[in-house]
Scaffold this motif. Structure first.
Motif, mmCIF file in Angstrom:
data_model
loop_
_atom_site.group_PDB
_atom_site.id
_atom_site.type_symbol
_atom_site.label_atom_id
_atom_site.label_comp_id
_atom_site.label_asym_id
_atom_site.label_seq_id
_atom_site.Cartn_x
_atom_site.Cartn_y
_atom_site.Cartn_z
ATOM 1 N N ALA A 27 0.815 -1.223 0.000
ATOM 2 C CA ALA A 27 0.000 0.000 0.000
ATOM 3 C C ALA A 27 0.847 1.272 0.000
ATOM 4 C CB ALA A 27 -0.916 -0.001 1.215
ATOM 5 N N ARG A 28 2.075 1.169 0.502
ATOM 6 C CA ARG A 28 2.966 2.330 0.571
ATOM 7 C C ARG A 28 3.355 2.867 -0.800
ATOM 8 N NH1 ARG A 28 9.003 2.328 2.834
ATOM 9 N NH2 ARG A 28 9.198 4.298 1.730
ATOM 10 N N TYR A 29 3.202 2.054 -1.826
ATOM 11 C CA TYR A 29 3.699 2.437 -3.151
ATOM 12 C C TYR A 29 2.576 2.503 -4.182
ATOM 13 C CZ TYR A 29 7.956 0.761 -0.858
ATOM 14 O OH TYR A 29 8.966 0.553 0.026
ATOM 15 N N PRO A 30 1.879 3.629 -4.247
ATOM 16 C CA PRO A 30 0.924 3.799 -5.350
ATOM 17 C C PRO A 30 1.707 3.994 -6.654
ATOM 18 C CG PRO A 30 1.047 5.795 -4.002
ATOM 19 C CD PRO A 30 1.981 4.794 -3.372
ATOM 20 N N GLY A 31 1.003 3.968 -7.770
ATOM 21 C CA GLY A 31 1.677 4.130 -9.061
ATOM 22 C C GLY A 31 1.235 5.424 -9.742
ATOM 23 N N ARG A 32 2.193 6.118 -10.381
ATOM 24 C CA ARG A 32 1.815 7.330 -11.123
ATOM 25 C C ARG A 32 1.541 6.963 -12.580
ATOM 26 N NH1 ARG A 32 1.509 12.371 -9.996
ATOM 27 N NH2 ARG A 32 2.862 12.285 -8.153
ATOM 28 N N ALA A 33 0.309 7.206 -12.999
ATOM 29 C CA ALA A 33 -0.147 6.819 -14.340
ATOM 30 C C ALA A 33 -0.841 7.998 -15.009
ATOM 31 C CB ALA A 33 -1.127 5.654 -14.221
ATOM 32 N N LEU A 34 -1.011 7.906 -16.318
ATOM 33 C CA LEU A 34 -1.797 8.932 -17.017
ATOM 34 C C LEU A 34 -3.254 8.842 -16.564
ATOM 35 C CD1 LEU A 34 -0.507 8.826 -20.732
ATOM 36 C CD2 LEU A 34 0.321 10.198 -18.786
ATOM 37 N N VAL A 35 -3.856 9.997 -16.401
ATOM 38 C CA VAL A 35 -5.291 10.063 -16.102
ATOM 39 C C VAL A 35 -6.040 9.492 -17.314
ATOM 40 C CG1 VAL A 35 -7.203 11.699 -15.854
ATOM 41 C CG2 VAL A 35 -5.059 12.069 -14.596
ATOM 42 N N ASN A 36 -7.054 8.687 -17.065
ATOM 43 C CA ASN A 36 -7.915 8.217 -18.158
ATOM 44 C C ASN A 36 -9.341 8.036 -17.615
ATOM 45 O OD1 ASN A 36 -7.867 5.806 -16.745
ATOM 46 N ND2 ASN A 36 -6.818 4.639 -18.328
ATOM 47 N N TYR A 40 -3.958 1.065 -17.558
ATOM 48 C CA TYR A 40 -2.906 2.019 -17.176
ATOM 49 C C TYR A 40 -1.850 2.255 -18.251
ATOM 50 C CZ TYR A 40 -0.663 -2.486 -16.318
ATOM 51 O OH TYR A 40 -0.182 -3.758 -16.472
ATOM 52 N N ILE A 41 -1.362 3.496 -18.272
ATOM 53 C CA ILE A 41 -0.054 3.808 -18.856
ATOM 54 C C ILE A 41 0.696 4.494 -17.723
ATOM 55 C CG2 ILE A 41 1.240 5.231 -20.505
ATOM 56 C CD1 ILE A 41 -1.154 5.046 -22.390
ATOM 57 N N TYR A 42 1.647 3.805 -17.117
ATOM 58 C CA TYR A 42 2.403 4.439 -16.048
ATOM 59 C C TYR A 42 3.362 5.462 -16.655
ATOM 60 C CZ TYR A 42 0.396 1.390 -12.579
ATOM 61 O OH TYR A 42 -0.495 0.772 -11.739
#
Ligand SMILES: Cc1cc2nc3c(=O)[nH]c(=O)nc-3n(C[C@H](O)[C@H](O)[C@H](O)COP(=O)(O)O)c2cc1C
Length: 321
Positions: free
Chosen positions: A236-245, A281-283
């Motif tokens: 849970a400590r590591y969310p992912g940064r992805a393009l908004v869609n 996702y597209i990170y």
């Protein structure tokens, strides 16, 4: 020439490392980045088969080139075979992200492979150094993919003050200015992921590249919604940064609901298999706003590396008495 630990001790032409990116940074990208004078890395995901490591490593090496392999530390307790295969491939560097390197450090170092830990806080950095990291990657929240919530510049200052081993900065560095800035602060180099997403040699699809090129810096979101809905066990400590869609607009912030809604789960699974980026996702990091076109990895590396040298020379002349 730029002169840092990476150029002096490793003999790289540029103090740049191409980030390991699961699903994107395969052997071809790692090879192209290394040939360009940086160090290329292969990204291995938690559910990748081990023969992929062998195959991509041989493409990256292509007989002679140095390369690295990036693993997810949190996946190794269930899948030790990933570490075994990575060590067997004899890369120059093995990096770990998303957890402690401590249980694995001795095996990597005894194999004569450099060990890097990607960290998101000052405490993480101290722990990684004590566990035997040869160098530390300070990964700010601007980064694409899974990361923490401290910004790169803040984290870099904390980590540089906390450890003695070489530190490389990651997150949001996508131009000569970015590399010049982190070198001036004391980093030994930059670890770049997002700037390589539209490289010719990257594993991204044409549709993903079009979205990456079109996206602006304020069109990413740091979210657990994809992992939760797809049942991917990133801590849970590591969310992912992805393009908004469309999917993040509907479900980000409602992860529990998405993950327990059978229709949503099966829709996202199908969209992921079909690479339908309206939903899956597209990170990518905030520096996606700096990506304007597709081009060879070598051009990206040289532009950042040569440009940083120019900027540092000019700036030193103008800001120092
Ligand atoms: C598509 C994508 C996939 C990633 N996968 C991994 C991975 O498998 N292992 C890893 O250590 N880091 C991974 N990362 C994070 C990178 O190692 C790196 O920290 C990040 O890309 C640096 O910030 P930047 O994206 O702003 O350049 C990934 C990043 C992206 C964009």
């Amino acid at each position: 020439m730029l002169k840092t630990f990476l150029t002096e001790a490793w003999g790289l032409r540029y103090p740049l490392i191409g980030a390991p990116m699961a699903g994107v940074a395969f052997g071809a990208l790692a090879n192209a980045v290394s040939r360009a004078g940086a160090l290329g890395m292969i990204g291995i995901g938690s559910s990748d088969p081990t023969d992929k490591i062998e195959r991509e490593a041989s493409i990256a090496r292509d007989g002679e080139m140095r390369f690295g392999i990036g693993l997810m530390a949190w996946a190794l307790p269930q899948r030790d075979e990933l570490l075994e295969a990575a060590i067997a491939a004899q890369p120059f560097v093995i990096s770990m992200t998303g957890g402690s390197i401590a249980p694995y450090a001795a095996r990597v170092r005894e194999a004569g492979i450099l060990l890097a830990a990607q960290v998101n806080t000052g405490a993480d950095a101290r722990e990684a150094e004590a566990a035997g990291a040869d160098f530390i990657v300070a990964q700010g929240t601007e980064a694409g993919g899974h990361t923490g919530d401290v910004a790169t510049l803040t984290l870099l200052q904390l980590v540089l003050a906390a450890v003695r081993v070489p530190v490389v900065a990651a997150g949001g560095i996508a131009s000569a200015r970015g590399l010049a800035a982190v070198l001036a602060a004391g980093a030994q180099g930059a670890w770049i992921g997002t700037p390589l997403l539209a490289a010719h040699e990257a594993g991204t699809t044409p549709a993903a590249r079009a979205r990456i090129i079109a996206a602006k810096e304020d069109e990413t979101v740091l979210t657990r919604v994809f992992d939760r809905t797809l049942g991917i066990k990133w801590p849970a400590r590591y969310p992912g940064r992805a393009l908004v869609n469309r999917f993040t607009q509907e479900w980000h912030g409602r992860e529990d609901e998405a993950a327990t809604n059978a229709t949503t789960v099966s829709t996202l699974k199908s969209a992921t298999a079909a690479k339908d980026f309206n939903l899956t996702y597209i990170y990518a990091g905030q520096s996606v706003g700096l990506i304007e076109r597709e081009r060879p990895a070598a051009e990206i590396v040289a532009e950042i590396g040569d440009g940083a040298e120019r900027i540092l020379r000019e700036r030193l002349d103008s800001v120092l008495e």
